[in-house]
Design a protein around this motif. Structure first.
Motif, PDB file in Angstrom:
ATOM      1  N   PRO A 101      -0.571  11.069  -5.691  1.00 51.86           N
ATOM      2  CA  PRO A 101       0.842  11.294  -4.766  1.00 51.86           C
ATOM      3  C   PRO A 101       0.755  10.036  -4.078  1.00 51.86           C
ATOM      4  O   PRO A 101      -0.183   9.448  -3.678  1.00 51.86           O
ATOM      5  CB  PRO A 101       0.186  12.478  -3.855  1.00 51.86           C
ATOM      6  CG  PRO A 101      -0.680  13.227  -4.660  1.00 51.86           C
ATOM      7  CD  PRO A 101      -1.335  12.147  -5.621  1.00 51.86           C
ATOM      8  N   PRO A 102       1.875   9.698  -3.700  1.00 47.23           N
ATOM      9  CA  PRO A 102       3.096  10.294  -3.748  1.00 47.23           C
ATOM     10  C   PRO A 102       4.012  10.006  -4.771  1.00 47.23           C
ATOM     11  O   PRO A 102       5.133  10.111  -4.921  1.00 47.23           O
ATOM     12  CB  PRO A 102       4.091   9.635  -2.518  1.00 47.23           C
ATOM     13  CG  PRO A 102       3.442   8.033  -2.491  1.00 47.23           C
ATOM     14  CD  PRO A 102       1.980   8.224  -2.689  1.00 47.23           C
ATOM     15  N   TYR A 103       3.294   9.733  -5.880  1.00 48.50           N
ATOM     16  CA  TYR A 103       4.319   9.293  -7.320  1.00 48.50           C
ATOM     17  C   TYR A 103       4.809  10.364  -7.927  1.00 48.50           C
ATOM     18  O   TYR A 103       4.028  11.589  -8.017  1.00 48.50           O
ATOM     19  CB  TYR A 103       3.457   8.238  -8.143  1.00 48.50           C
ATOM     20  CG  TYR A 103       3.324   6.906  -7.443  1.00 48.50           C
ATOM     21  CD1 TYR A 103       4.325   6.139  -7.742  1.00 48.50           C
ATOM     22  CD2 TYR A 103       2.353   6.436  -6.741  1.00 48.50           C
ATOM     23  CE1 TYR A 103       4.390   4.920  -6.851  1.00 48.50           C
ATOM     24  CE2 TYR A 103       2.260   5.206  -5.998  1.00 48.50           C
ATOM     25  CZ  TYR A 103       3.780   4.493  -6.293  1.00 48.50           C
ATOM     26  OH  TYR A 103       3.697   3.282  -5.489  1.00 48.50           O
ATOM     27  N   PRO A 104       6.004  10.597  -8.260  1.00 51.66           N
ATOM     28  CA  PRO A 104       6.467  11.654  -8.900  1.00 51.66           C
ATOM     29  C   PRO A 104       5.622  12.311  -9.970  1.00 51.66           C
ATOM     30  O   PRO A 104       5.054  11.615 -10.969  1.00 51.66           O
ATOM     31  CB  PRO A 104       7.741  10.991  -9.594  1.00 51.66           C
ATOM     32  CG  PRO A 104       7.806   9.695  -9.006  1.00 51.66           C
ATOM     33  CD  PRO A 104       6.838   9.046  -8.682  1.00 51.66           C
ATOM     34  N   GLY A 105       5.526  13.701  -9.878  1.00 48.88           N
ATOM     35  CA  GLY A 105       4.810  14.386 -10.883  1.00 48.88           C
ATOM     36  C   GLY A 105       3.355  14.388 -10.669  1.00 48.88           C
ATOM     37  O   GLY A 105       2.512  14.953 -11.515  1.00 48.88           O
ATOM     38  N   ALA A 106       2.766  13.608  -9.748  1.00 46.23           N
ATOM     39  CA  ALA A 106       1.259  13.451  -9.556  1.00 46.23           C
ATOM     40  C   ALA A 106       0.988  14.408  -8.449  1.00 46.23           C
ATOM     41  O   ALA A 106       1.577  14.897  -7.493  1.00 46.23           O
ATOM     42  CB  ALA A 106       0.833  12.148  -9.116  1.00 46.23           C
ATOM     43  N   PRO A 107      -0.322  14.960  -8.608  1.00 43.19           N
ATOM     44  CA  PRO A 107      -1.184  14.952  -9.879  1.00 43.19           C
ATOM     45  C   PRO A 107      -0.665  15.817 -10.877  1.00 43.19           C
ATOM     46  O   PRO A 107      -0.520  16.763 -10.514  1.00 43.19           O
ATOM     47  CB  PRO A 107      -2.660  15.382  -9.001  1.00 43.19           C
ATOM     48  CG  PRO A 107      -2.380  16.131  -8.042  1.00 43.19           C
ATOM     49  CD  PRO A 107      -0.895  15.892  -7.550  1.00 43.19           C
ATOM     50  N   SER A 108      -1.097  15.108 -12.223  1.00 40.00           N
ATOM     51  CA  SER A 108      -0.943  16.234 -13.441  1.00 40.00           C
ATOM     52  C   SER A 108      -2.126  16.085 -14.372  1.00 40.00           C
ATOM     53  O   SER A 108      -2.158  14.736 -14.771  1.00 40.00           O
ATOM     54  CB  SER A 108       0.402  15.967 -13.898  1.00 40.00           C
ATOM     55  OG  SER A 108       0.450  16.352 -15.086  1.00 40.00           O
ATOM     56  N   VAL A 109      -2.894  16.919 -14.531  1.00 36.83           N
ATOM     57  CA  VAL A 109      -4.003  16.915 -15.739  1.00 36.83           C
ATOM     58  C   VAL A 109      -3.236  16.544 -17.156  1.00 36.83           C
ATOM     59  O   VAL A 109      -3.921  15.532 -17.826  1.00 36.83           O
ATOM     60  CB  VAL A 109      -4.737  18.153 -15.671  1.00 36.83           C
ATOM     61  CG1 VAL A 109      -5.647  18.171 -16.986  1.00 36.83           C
ATOM     62  CG2 VAL A 109      -5.448  18.425 -14.507  1.00 36.83           C
ATOM     63  N   ARG A 121       0.773  -1.280  -0.003  1.00 33.14           N
ATOM     64  CA  ARG A 121       0.054   0.179  -0.107  1.00 33.14           C
ATOM     65  C   ARG A 121       0.829   1.366  -0.132  1.00 33.14           C
ATOM     66  O   ARG A 121       1.872   1.301   0.811  1.00 33.14           O
ATOM     67  CB  ARG A 121      -0.850  -0.153   1.185  1.00 33.14           C
ATOM     68  CG  ARG A 121      -1.764  -1.242   1.442  1.00 33.14           C
ATOM     69  CD  ARG A 121      -3.065  -0.748   0.632  1.00 33.14           C
ATOM     70  NE  ARG A 121      -3.796  -2.286   0.350  1.00 33.14           N
ATOM     71  CZ  ARG A 121      -4.636  -2.255  -0.480  1.00 33.14           C
ATOM     72  NH1 ARG A 121      -5.080  -1.060  -1.329  1.00 33.14           N
ATOM     73  NH2 ARG A 121      -5.165  -3.359  -0.878  1.00 33.14           N
ATOM     74  N   ASP A 122       0.421   2.099  -0.598  1.00 34.09           N
ATOM     75  CA  ASP A 122       1.188   3.572  -0.814  1.00 34.09           C
ATOM     76  C   ASP A 122       0.769   4.241   0.346  1.00 34.09           C
ATOM     77  O   ASP A 122      -0.372   3.958   1.113  1.00 34.09           O
ATOM     78  CB  ASP A 122       1.040   4.046  -2.241  1.00 34.09           C
ATOM     79  CG  ASP A 122      -0.207   4.653  -2.482  1.00 34.09           C
ATOM     80  OD1 ASP A 122      -1.017   5.042  -1.698  1.00 34.09           O
ATOM     81  OD2 ASP A 122      -0.424   4.826  -3.897  1.00 34.09           O
ATOM     82  N   ALA A 123       1.256   5.392   0.474  1.00 38.29           N
ATOM     83  CA  ALA A 123       0.902   6.195   1.741  1.00 38.29           C
ATOM     84  C   ALA A 123      -0.691   6.752   1.703  1.00 38.29           C
ATOM     85  O   ALA A 123      -1.112   6.864   2.749  1.00 38.29           O
ATOM     86  CB  ALA A 123       1.635   7.620   1.558  1.00 38.29           C
ATOM     87  N   ASP A 124      -1.222   6.669   0.459  1.00 42.52           N
ATOM     88  CA  ASP A 124      -2.619   7.068   0.553  1.00 42.52           C
ATOM     89  C   ASP A 124      -3.545   5.844   0.549  1.00 42.52           C
ATOM     90  O   ASP A 124      -4.599   5.830   0.605  1.00 42.52           O
ATOM     91  CB  ASP A 124      -2.980   7.920  -0.652  1.00 42.52           C
ATOM     92  CG  ASP A 124      -2.866   9.313  -0.768  1.00 42.52           C
ATOM     93  OD1 ASP A 124      -2.249   9.704   0.365  1.00 42.52           O
ATOM     94  OD2 ASP A 124      -3.160   9.835  -1.661  1.00 42.52           O
ATOM     95  N   GLY A 125      -3.028   4.689   0.585  1.00 46.48           N
ATOM     96  CA  GLY A 125      -3.723   3.300   0.764  1.00 46.48           C
ATOM     97  C   GLY A 125      -4.001   2.613  -0.486  1.00 46.48           C
ATOM     98  O   GLY A 125      -4.547   1.399  -0.312  1.00 46.48           O
TER      99      GLY A 125
END
Ligand code: LLH
Ligand code: MG
Length: 387
Positions: A177-185, A19-23
């Motif tokens: 998040p926490p992935y690089p560049g996220a969030p991005s439309v 699980r990432d930081a947001d679950g």
């Protein structure tokens, strides 16, 4: 027939999902060993020996203080009454009696009824079909090489799902998040465009992006998806702001699907439909408190002539989809990932709960109740706690 016991068995299993930081769930990075997780089986027993079962968590405290006092001695066929009594008990038990606990109890009661009558749940409700087309629903974007790290990764995976595995439709869960560049439309739209390019113009495509975009960001996404001929977008903003969804629906021709996570069962779906906050309504057994309330939402959608998306996989949602007259068009299969083998049952089941044929139809079990083929030996051998 009377209920004489409600019991819980919690057992251990090994999983490669982290699980990432947001679950959100993702495959573990390469070299990361499988780790322990737990699952629970809830069993409702009657004086005739007929039992009903459902997998899901049910804490000891709430079992003793609320669930048993309501269920013990009751006729298990009084599902509607029991669901309402439990729903009313939620008010003063907010911490221990969330909708997911109602779901476990309600689904076990439907299973019990099916076991008692020798019929699968969708036939008890009144069946409309025995198979449902699936859409491939991905895990959220990640940073795993050749996983779901780039728009091209999503395109490659969509191509495999549609062209090789036979899924008739595909839904992206893009980067949070926490992935690089996220969030991005911009990146979300690049992934959506790459997937459209990979599967061609005729495959229904859907997007579930970051859930906390602003109105302007959500509208920019919607305008991009209009051009790519997407089938729907869901949850691009906090669902507690229903006005934002009304605004979005008024400003785009892209179908907006919701709510998924907003609390409030069928009541909140009715408000969203009345307010014009969605083009398709939705709900899943785990969002709204079971099969009993999900049927009310299906009938609400039917009465408004509105499409309904059944959110999430699993046997409960599949039975409801096979008993809906209003178009619950697809079964959500997943969450899928190039590194995860979805065709392998969970270790506590002997058979897949959602077998899909080469044409992309998921078949409901004809066996009584929820039709789960449970590996009781696995549960016994891995038991952690039983109460
Ligand atoms: O956050 C996730 O992991 C997924 O978005 C999950 O909630 C999934 O069930 C979903 O949103 N499906 O539409
Ligand atoms: Mg979603």
């Amino acid at each position: 027939m009377k209920i004489v016991n409600v019991g819980v068995q919690t057992f251990r299993y090994r999983t490669p999902i982290v699980r990432d930081a947001d679950g959100h769930g993702h495959p573990a990075p390469k070299g990361h060993p499988e780790h322990d997780a737990t699952q629970s089986l809830v069993t409702i027993t009657t004086d005739t020996g007929v039992v009903g079962r459902c997998f899901g968590a049910l804490g000891k405290g709430v079992l003793e203080s609320v669930i048993k006092p309501v269920l013990l001695g009751a006729d298990p066929f009084y599902r509607e009454h029991l669901w309402y009594v439990l729903k009313e008990r939620q008010r003063l038990n907010l911490a221990t009696l969330p909708d997911r606990v109602l779901t476990v109890v309600d689904m076990a009661l439907w299973d019990l009824a099916g076991q008692a009558l020798g019929q699968p749940v969708h036939k008890l409700i009144g069946a409309t079909r025995d198979k449902v087309p699936a859409y491939a629903s991905t895990m959220c974007g990640d940073d795993l090489p050749n996983g779901l790290a780039t728009p091209e990764d999503f395109a490659n995976f969509a191509h495999w799902c549609v062209k090789a595995r036979g899924y008739p439709a595909f839904k992206l869960h893009t980067w949070q998040p926490p992935y690089p560049g996220a969030p991005s439309v911009k990146r979300d739209l690049a992934a959506c465009a790459a997937v459209r390019e990979a599967v061609g113009p005729d495959v229904p495509l859907m997007l579930d992006p970051f859930h906390y975009y602003s109105r302007e960001e959500a509208l920019a996404l919607a305008k991009g998806l209009e051009k790519l001929d997407y089938y729907w977008m869901e949850e691009p903003m906090d669902e507690h702001s229903m006005s934002s969804y009304v605004w979005l629906c008024e400003n785009t021709s892209l179908p907006i699907c919701g709510p998924e996570t907003a609390e409030g069962k069928m009541y909140v779906r009715a408000e969203w439909i009345k307010a014009g906050a969605c083009d398709l309504t939705r709900g899943g057994v785990w969002d709204v408190g079971g099969i009993t309330p999900l049927l009310k939402i299906a009938h609400l959608a039917e009465a408004f002539g509105m499409r309904m998306e059944v959110h999430g996989g699993g046997v409960g949602n599949l039975h409801v989809l096979c008993a809906m007259a209003t178009p619950g068009e697809f079964f959500e299969r997943g969450l899928l990932h190039p590194f995860i083998d979805w065709e392998k049952p969970q270790p506590w089941l002997n058979k897949l709960p959602d077998p899909m044929d080469e044409q992309g139809f998921v078949h409901v079990s004809p066996d009584p109740g929820l039709g789960m083929d449970i590996n009781f030996d696995f549960i016994r051998e891995n038991l952690v706690e039983s109460y």
